[in-house]
Design a protein around this motif. Structure first.
Motif, PDB file in Angstrom:
ATOM      1  N   LEU A 125       0.800  -1.311   0.130  1.00 29.21           N
ATOM      2  CA  LEU A 125      -0.106   0.102  -0.091  1.00 29.21           C
ATOM      3  C   LEU A 125       0.908   1.260  -0.051  1.00 29.21           C
ATOM      4  O   LEU A 125       1.809   1.335   0.654  1.00 29.21           O
ATOM      5  CB  LEU A 125      -0.864  -0.109   1.163  1.00 29.21           C
ATOM      6  CG  LEU A 125      -1.988   0.841   1.164  1.00 29.21           C
ATOM      7  CD1 LEU A 125      -3.231   0.553   1.647  1.00 29.21           C
ATOM      8  CD2 LEU A 125      -1.277   2.179   2.321  1.00 29.21           C
ATOM      9  N   ASP A 126       0.780   2.209  -0.957  1.00 30.00           N
ATOM     10  CA  ASP A 126       1.311   3.222  -1.043  1.00 30.00           C
ATOM     11  C   ASP A 126       0.881   4.268   0.065  1.00 30.00           C
ATOM     12  O   ASP A 126      -0.231   4.840   0.230  1.00 30.00           O
ATOM     13  CB  ASP A 126       1.250   3.804  -2.426  1.00 30.00           C
ATOM     14  CG  ASP A 126       2.232   5.166  -2.484  1.00 30.00           C
ATOM     15  OD1 ASP A 126       2.418   6.153  -1.458  1.00 30.00           O
ATOM     16  OD2 ASP A 126       2.939   5.171  -3.523  1.00 30.00           O
ATOM     17  N   PRO A 127       1.694   4.601   1.306  1.00 29.85           N
ATOM     18  CA  PRO A 127       1.182   5.548   2.276  1.00 29.85           C
ATOM     19  C   PRO A 127       0.808   6.891   1.947  1.00 29.85           C
ATOM     20  O   PRO A 127      -0.181   7.546   2.673  1.00 29.85           O
ATOM     21  CB  PRO A 127       2.342   5.476   3.459  1.00 29.85           C
ATOM     22  CG  PRO A 127       3.650   4.919   2.501  1.00 29.85           C
ATOM     23  CD  PRO A 127       3.039   4.238   1.499  1.00 29.85           C
ATOM     24  N   LYS A 128       1.279   7.361   0.640  1.00 30.78           N
ATOM     25  CA  LYS A 128       0.820   8.664   0.386  1.00 30.78           C
ATOM     26  C   LYS A 128      -0.195   8.799  -0.455  1.00 30.78           C
ATOM     27  O   LYS A 128      -1.286   9.436  -0.070  1.00 30.78           O
ATOM     28  CB  LYS A 128       1.877   9.205  -0.300  1.00 30.78           C
ATOM     29  CG  LYS A 128       3.262   9.694   0.617  1.00 30.78           C
ATOM     30  CD  LYS A 128       4.189  10.563  -0.633  1.00 30.78           C
ATOM     31  CE  LYS A 128       5.475  10.967   0.321  1.00 30.78           C
ATOM     32  NZ  LYS A 128       6.412   9.598   0.493  1.00 30.78           N
ATOM     33  N   THR A 129      -0.532   7.716  -1.399  1.00 35.04           N
ATOM     34  CA  THR A 129      -1.593   7.895  -2.329  1.00 35.04           C
ATOM     35  C   THR A 129      -2.690   6.918  -1.879  1.00 35.04           C
ATOM     36  O   THR A 129      -4.159   7.149  -2.302  1.00 35.04           O
ATOM     37  CB  THR A 129      -1.431   7.479  -3.767  1.00 35.04           C
ATOM     38  OG1 THR A 129      -0.768   6.133  -3.696  1.00 35.04           O
ATOM     39  CG2 THR A 129      -0.257   8.490  -4.538  1.00 35.04           C
ATOM     40  N   GLY A 130      -2.300   5.882  -1.058  1.00 33.30           N
ATOM     41  CA  GLY A 130      -3.461   4.797  -0.759  1.00 33.30           C
ATOM     42  C   GLY A 130      -3.657   3.865  -1.728  1.00 33.30           C
ATOM     43  O   GLY A 130      -4.313   3.034  -1.529  1.00 33.30           O
ATOM     44  N   GLU A 131      -2.559   3.928  -2.733  1.00 33.50           N
ATOM     45  CA  GLU A 131      -3.137   3.070  -4.016  1.00 33.50           C
ATOM     46  C   GLU A 131      -2.400   1.484  -3.372  1.00 33.50           C
ATOM     47  O   GLU A 131      -1.549   1.251  -2.729  1.00 33.50           O
ATOM     48  CB  GLU A 131      -2.203   3.389  -5.128  1.00 33.50           C
ATOM     49  CG  GLU A 131      -2.490   2.470  -6.169  1.00 33.50           C
ATOM     50  CD  GLU A 131      -1.534   2.649  -7.617  1.00 33.50           C
ATOM     51  OE1 GLU A 131      -1.509   2.055  -8.448  1.00 33.50           O
ATOM     52  OE2 GLU A 131      -0.950   3.759  -7.499  1.00 33.50           O
ATOM     53  N   THR A 132      -3.255   0.680  -3.575  1.00 36.26           N
ATOM     54  CA  THR A 132      -2.987  -0.773  -3.061  1.00 36.26           C
ATOM     55  C   THR A 132      -2.326  -1.794  -4.237  1.00 36.26           C
ATOM     56  O   THR A 132      -2.806  -1.570  -5.471  1.00 36.26           O
ATOM     57  CB  THR A 132      -4.473  -1.407  -2.610  1.00 36.26           C
ATOM     58  OG1 THR A 132      -5.441  -1.128  -3.635  1.00 36.26           O
ATOM     59  CG2 THR A 132      -4.540  -0.743  -1.374  1.00 36.26           C
ATOM     60  N   TYR A 133      -1.694  -2.901  -3.872  1.00 32.19           N
ATOM     61  CA  TYR A 133      -1.117  -3.868  -4.631  1.00 32.19           C
ATOM     62  C   TYR A 133      -1.344  -5.103  -4.256  1.00 32.19           C
ATOM     63  O   TYR A 133      -1.027  -5.394  -3.096  1.00 32.19           O
ATOM     64  CB  TYR A 133       0.508  -3.761  -4.853  1.00 32.19           C
ATOM     65  CG  TYR A 133       0.803  -2.013  -5.298  1.00 32.19           C
ATOM     66  CD1 TYR A 133       1.020  -1.722  -6.361  1.00 32.19           C
ATOM     67  CD2 TYR A 133       0.882  -1.149  -4.224  1.00 32.19           C
ATOM     68  CE1 TYR A 133       1.262  -0.543  -6.946  1.00 32.19           C
ATOM     69  CE2 TYR A 133       1.226   0.202  -4.633  1.00 32.19           C
ATOM     70  CZ  TYR A 133       1.527   0.450  -5.855  1.00 32.19           C
ATOM     71  OH  TYR A 133       1.826   1.800  -6.196  1.00 32.19           O
ATOM     72  N   VAL A 134      -1.696  -5.983  -4.968  1.00 33.70           N
ATOM     73  CA  VAL A 134      -1.985  -7.417  -4.745  1.00 33.70           C
ATOM     74  C   VAL A 134      -1.593  -8.024  -6.060  1.00 33.70           C
ATOM     75  O   VAL A 134      -1.971  -8.015  -7.055  1.00 33.70           O
ATOM     76  CB  VAL A 134      -3.325  -7.997  -4.518  1.00 33.70           C
ATOM     77  CG1 VAL A 134      -3.523  -9.316  -4.386  1.00 33.70           C
ATOM     78  CG2 VAL A 134      -4.138  -7.204  -3.235  1.00 33.70           C
TER      79      VAL A 134
END
Lengths: 219, 177
Positions: free
Chosen positions: B84-93
């Motif tokens: 999870l990108d702590p700045k943008t909140g983008e998630t990765y799986v």
């Protein structure tokens, strides 16, 4: 490397069936896709067979054996009814299938079979079989190619497994039909052998068999 | 479900995406040692050399690279990478097979001996944009009900929920058989 040649008497066609017994109903479902080795043989083939006595036979596996089983069973049902002068009950039919299948213990019908119907009190009943005729009465059953995707969903939804209050969850037949459609829509996202449509039959004492077809993804 | 040797030990993992949160869970039967140690070694080297934390995509590329290096004598593991990108909140799986095949950034991934059982549940329980609590519930239910149908997985579970400001680790009790 020596190539082994041999003749194999079985094929395996896809198909996924679900049956759920209720207090005064039985709901069964089958997808309508039939595949063999990643090629689609039919988009309209249901694995639910209406038997002469208002029982529903669900059978997947080798279609040749499924059809032979059904044909032989139809004959046996007629003989039973001529002999005893009454329609065969679903529990008796289940016992008959079990004996028929074990009769082929060493050249089995390559089928996963479920028989459903209403018992003498109008209560839903579901019997599951293995290919050699071992039989169990069940609350619900699922067989066929997408069984691994569907069975744990039924465990969770019907038996309330892994919740703070485990135990059987009672549903109306409408709720059960909706649940089954949702399950098929989920399963067809992850199984290439399941798709095209799902046929849902509801069997009650009052209304007999009602049928509902719901489309699924076709890729 | 893979080669016989791939299910020698059993075990399963599951990852799911929510809205600005992401969860990963596994059962408690099995620990993958060599791969995780070697990956830890490489991530440490990266962070020392680059003087910055590595991002999820870098970790994933590192992992698949490490696995593909053993293309013709592979490790017998499947892997998931979440982030999870702590700045943008983008998630990765992401998931990978044992020889490092790369995947898209997906909503739901599961690997291991119970993966077929879990995929059905996962597809049913997954909803887009779940909050952290909903995501935890969906992930846990999918994992627990899935491993109960698999003899080679189970014995409880661990669920990690990653959010922008925290990681919550919960241990779940499960059937002990």
């Amino acid at each position: 490397m020596v190539k082994q040649h041999g003749w194999y008497p079985y094929e395996f066609q896809s198909g996924t069936t679900v049956a759920v017994a209720g207090d005064d109903y039985v709901v069964v479902a089958s997808d309508t896709r039939l595949t063999e080795n990643y090629s689609i043989q039919s988009r309209t083939h249901s694995n639910v067979y209406k038997m002469h006595n208002n029982s529903l036979l669900l059978s997947t596996g080798f279609l040749g054996d499924v059809l032979t089983l059904k044909k032989t069973l139809d004959g046996r049902i007629k003989t039973y009814e001529y002999t005893h002068n009454k329609p065969i009950s679903t529990p008796a039919l289940a016992q008959m299938i079990s004996i028929m299948m074990y009769g082929r213990r060493f050249f089995p019908y390559y089928t996963n079979t479920i028989i459903t119907g209403l018992d003498t009190d109008g209560k839903g009943c579901v019997y599951g079989f293995d290919p050699v005729g071992s039989m169990t009465q069940q609350l619900y059953a699922c067989e066929g190619s997408a069984m691994p995707l569907i069975l744990p969903i039924l465990d969770a939804n019907i038996l309330g497994k892994n919740t703070s209050k485990p135990g059987q969850v009672k549903r109306t037949k409408e709720e059960t039909v909706k649940m089954i459609k949702d399950i098929y829509m989920a399963a067809c996202e992850r199984s290439v052998e399941l798709g095209d449509a799902v046929v849902v039959h509801t069997l009650t004492k009052e209304k007999g068999i009602e049928t509902d077809v719901h489309p699924l993804r076709k890729d | 479900m893979g080669d016989d040797i791939m299910s020698y030990n059993g075990g399963v993992a599951l990852a799911m995406k929510g809205k600005e949160c992401v969860a990963i869970a596994c059962d408690k039967r099995y620990g993958v040692q060599t791969v995780s140690e070697r990956l830890r070694f490489r991530t440490n080297l990266y962070e020392l050399r680059e003087q910055r934390k590595l991002k999820p995509l870098v970790l994933y590329n590192m992992l698949t690279n490490l696995l593909y290096e053993r293309r013709f004598g592979p490790y017998f593991v499947y892997a998931l990478v979440i982030g999870l990108d702590p700045k943008t909140g983008e998630t990765y799986v992401f998931d990978s097979d044992n020889i490092g095949a790369i995947s898209d950034n997906v909503n739901l991934a599961t690997v291991g001996t119970a993966s077929d059982y879990i995929f059905g549940l996962g597809e049913l329980f997954f909803k887009p944009n779940m909050n952290a609590d909903e995501l935890f519930e969906a992930t846990s239910q999918a994992l627990l009900n899935g491993v109960d149908r698999d003899s080679a997985s189970g014995w409880g579970a661990v669920v990690y929920v990653v959010e922008k400001d925290k990681v919550t680790v919960r241990e779940l009790k499960g059937r002990q058989d």
